[in-house]
Design a protein around this motif. Sequence first.
Motif: not given
Length: 213
Positions: A162-179, A182-183, A187-195
């Motif tokens: 969540a911390s990384l997602e927030h930084k990335i989306y802040y950089k793109f002002e909420g409009h990150a490129p589609t790819h 998607k990535e 990563c969220a699915e990988m995090i879920s599997a890890l938990d």
Amino acid sequence: MEELNGGYETVDSWKTIMFLYNAALKEVGTKLEILNDEFQYVHQYNPIEHIKTRIKTAESIVHKLRRYGHESSIENMVKYVNDIAGVRLICSFTSDIYRLAEMIGKQSDLKVISIKDYIKSPKESGYKSYHMLVAVPIFLSDSVVDTKVEIQIRTIAMDFWASLEHKIYYKFEGHAPTHISKELKECAEMISALDEKMLSLNNEILGFTQDVQ
């Protein structure tokens, strides 16, 4: 969602309202530390890895009100912005999240207003967390004001994502490129599997320890 109006009719200044939110944050923070200490005393285990607290800035509050289409006023910020005072609980395992939520819900002087379980129903982005909106009574010299605090409970892995997602989306002002979106979801699915894997390993270790005893 239930609205809170108790005591707010006497609040007429920015300093007063921020005093209330800071007081509510202290109250909730102290309660959570006591719950954690009690759990350690009874079960020899700390469900909370660490606690983060924050108060939204004036700029952030105004931005959120505008995004919702509301004028900037004390009445509107109290009514429409529920996360001015925020507490984040970071746990080791997903089982700790629900255990803590249950403990918080049983506090007689905390009123649970709403719950959003983004673990069982993640956001489209892949975001996972457990949100509780609670009201805590703040006793002033001449009144009692029920003040809202948002509690977010998540694992270390969820918080990292969540911390990384927030930084990335802040950089793109909420409009990150589609790819990138998607990535991030992958990563969220990988995090879920890890938990899930870490929880399974912990349960196996606990079972082994009990067998040895």
